[in-house]
Design a protein around this motif. Sequence first.
Motif, short mmCIF file in Angstrom:
data_model
loop_
_atom_site.label_atom_id
_atom_site.label_comp_id
_atom_site.label_asym_id
_atom_site.label_seq_id
_atom_site.Cartn_x
_atom_site.Cartn_y
_atom_site.Cartn_z
N LEU A 259 0.82 -1.20 0.00
CA LEU A 259 0.00 0.00 0.00
C LEU A 259 0.86 1.25 0.00
CD1 LEU A 259 -2.80 1.33 0.23
CD2 LEU A 259 -2.61 1.09 2.72
N ARG A 260 1.94 1.23 0.83
CA ARG A 260 2.82 2.40 0.86
C ARG A 260 3.49 2.62 -0.50
NH1 ARG A 260 5.46 5.64 4.42
NH2 ARG A 260 4.53 4.66 6.26
N GLN A 261 3.88 1.54 -1.17
CA GLN A 261 4.55 1.67 -2.46
C GLN A 261 3.59 2.18 -3.55
OE1 GLN A 261 7.74 1.34 -3.15
NE2 GLN A 261 8.23 0.83 -1.01
N SER A 262 2.31 1.82 -3.42
CA SER A 262 1.36 2.21 -4.46
C SER A 262 0.86 3.64 -4.32
CB SER A 262 0.16 1.25 -4.44
OG SER A 262 -0.53 1.36 -3.20
N LEU A 263 1.06 4.23 -3.14
CA LEU A 263 0.58 5.58 -2.93
C LEU A 263 1.59 6.59 -3.47
CD1 LEU A 263 -0.87 5.29 0.69
CD2 LEU A 263 -2.12 5.40 -1.47
N PRO A 264 1.11 7.74 -3.93
CA PRO A 264 2.04 8.75 -4.45
C PRO A 264 2.90 9.31 -3.33
CG PRO A 264 -0.18 9.63 -4.29
CD PRO A 264 -0.29 8.17 -4.02
N SER A 265 4.06 9.76 -3.71
CA SER A 265 5.00 10.34 -2.74
C SER A 265 5.26 11.80 -3.12
CB SER A 265 6.31 9.56 -2.77
OG SER A 265 7.20 10.07 -1.81
N PRO A 266 5.34 12.71 -2.22
CA PRO A 266 5.15 12.49 -0.77
C PRO A 266 3.69 12.41 -0.42
CG PRO A 266 5.59 14.80 -1.17
CD PRO A 266 5.69 14.13 -2.53
N LEU A 267 3.41 11.65 0.67
CA LEU A 267 2.03 11.50 1.14
C LEU A 267 1.60 12.72 1.94
CD1 LEU A 267 2.06 7.78 2.36
CD2 LEU A 267 0.95 8.68 0.31
N PRO A 268 0.32 12.98 1.98
CA PRO A 268 -0.16 14.01 2.90
C PRO A 268 0.21 13.66 4.33
CG PRO A 268 -1.86 13.39 1.33
CD PRO A 268 -0.75 12.41 1.14
N ALA A 269 0.35 14.70 5.12
CA ALA A 269 0.81 14.50 6.51
C ALA A 269 -0.13 13.57 7.27
CB ALA A 269 0.91 15.85 7.22
N ALA A 270 -1.44 13.71 7.08
CA ALA A 270 -2.40 12.88 7.81
C ALA A 270 -2.27 11.42 7.40
CB ALA A 270 -3.82 13.37 7.57
N ALA A 271 -2.09 11.16 6.08
CA ALA A 271 -1.95 9.78 5.61
C ALA A 271 -0.64 9.17 6.11
CB ALA A 271 -2.03 9.74 4.09
N GLU A 272 0.46 9.95 6.06
CA GLU A 272 1.75 9.46 6.54
C GLU A 272 1.68 9.10 8.03
OE1 GLU A 272 5.49 8.09 6.49
OE2 GLU A 272 4.43 8.84 4.71
N ALA A 273 0.99 9.94 8.79
CA ALA A 273 0.86 9.67 10.23
C ALA A 273 0.04 8.41 10.47
CB ALA A 273 0.22 10.87 10.93
N ALA A 274 -1.02 8.22 9.67
CA ALA A 274 -1.85 7.02 9.85
C ALA A 274 -1.09 5.76 9.52
CB ALA A 274 -3.11 7.14 8.99
N LEU A 275 -0.31 5.79 8.39
CA LEU A 275 0.49 4.62 8.03
C LEU A 275 1.55 4.32 9.09
CD1 LEU A 275 0.95 5.11 4.17
CD2 LEU A 275 -0.41 3.36 5.33
N GLN A 276 2.18 5.36 9.56
CA GLN A 276 3.22 5.16 10.59
C GLN A 276 2.60 4.57 11.87
OE1 GLN A 276 5.48 8.67 11.44
NE2 GLN A 276 6.83 7.64 12.89
N ARG A 277 1.40 5.03 12.19
CA ARG A 277 0.73 4.49 13.37
C ARG A 277 0.42 3.00 13.18
NH1 ARG A 277 -2.99 6.20 17.29
NH2 ARG A 277 -3.17 4.47 18.76
#
Length: 446
Positions: A259-277
Amino acid sequence: MSLYARLAWWLGASLALLVLLHGFVTERAPRLTTEDYIATRLEHDAEWLTDALHIEAGRPWLEARLIPPIYQRPGSGHYYTLVLGGQTLTSPSSSGRALPMPKTSGVSEAAMPRAPQAESSGHGHTAQGHGEEPLLILRRDLPEGGTLLLAESLDDLEAHLATFRTRFIALSLALFLLLLGGQFLLLRWLLQPVKQLERDTKRLERNELQQLPHPRLNELRPLVRALNALLERQTRRIERSRHALADLAHALKTPLAALRQSLPSPLPAAAEAALQRIEEIIQRELRHARWSEPGTTGLTLLDAAPTLEELLQTMRLVHRDRELAFEMRAPEHLLLPLDREDLLELFGNLLDNAGKWAQTRVRLTLRPAEGQLTALIEDDGPGADTERLNQDTPRGQRLDESRPGHGLGLSIVRQIVAAYGGSLHFGPSPELGGLRVEVRLPLPAR
């Protein structure tokens, strides 16, 4: 009250009652036997005196040669009194004292005043000149209408019985103490399997055993078999749950990476925080699965001092911009039943949190004593609300937003401490003035 105390109390009371009853019977038996023998002898003497009785002109007299010599010796303790025709004859041994008259014929006990002066008898009796002399009296009513009284002093019997009673009490007391001590030793020997079961249970609690050994006592074997079956079922259930959770966390890693590889980079801050969580939660559950593995708590010992020195050096580098002093007070060789990664994560979180709030100093103190390790992490910062810290806070909730963090460190620390059977407490530091975190962990028996 323990089983040993109950058995010891009841058996001790039963033994004491048995000794008292035996003492009462044994103390009475010699007296009754001796009195029966004396009564029989008085009956024989009465036959002699009856044969020696003569009546002439209404006056009774006794033929001296037929009178047993012991009744003619003063102070002998053997007496007779003849009452016939209004006259009273007393034995020379009674020194003029008449025997008390029993109300009925036969053998009875009585007493009479002692003679003012007495001589020692041939068998060791010495009458005293005061008080009363105990007697065993035989009353025989004569065909001629008179009464013949024969008596024997019980002074010798009382003296012998007093000596016997003293010796018997001493011997009985010694025998009672000997039997009581032997009884307690027997109880300890009989209850050894119960004590061994208690020790095995404690070893099972410390993960030194997987199941309880079969006891030597047959009565305990069904209980041990039931406990072992319960432990086995519980272990299988926990194992299945742990493996299911670990498999789930491990299975989520690959889809999450895709999922992380398929998402565009850079991710929005909220999405990055959710994935990291999500990644942190997966890593946390994988670590928890490792803590739950059999043998990870208490089976291996780690020399903590070198590992903690490396951790403190890392903390100095992390907080080098503030030039904090990280200190450690610990024994030179301290063996702890901790996994190295658990040790680093436990104290790493606590030291890092202390470094975020400290002004100049952070101190780590380790004190092993009495089967447990006490670890103190103190700082000279402004302190914190210890009442809220000592409460279980929801995972991810932060108590203060003025410092960076995710709110997971305290939850991780609590899980590690709980996994090793320890305790966690927050309070003020009396020396440094900031917050003090106290961690207590059990140590293995030497």
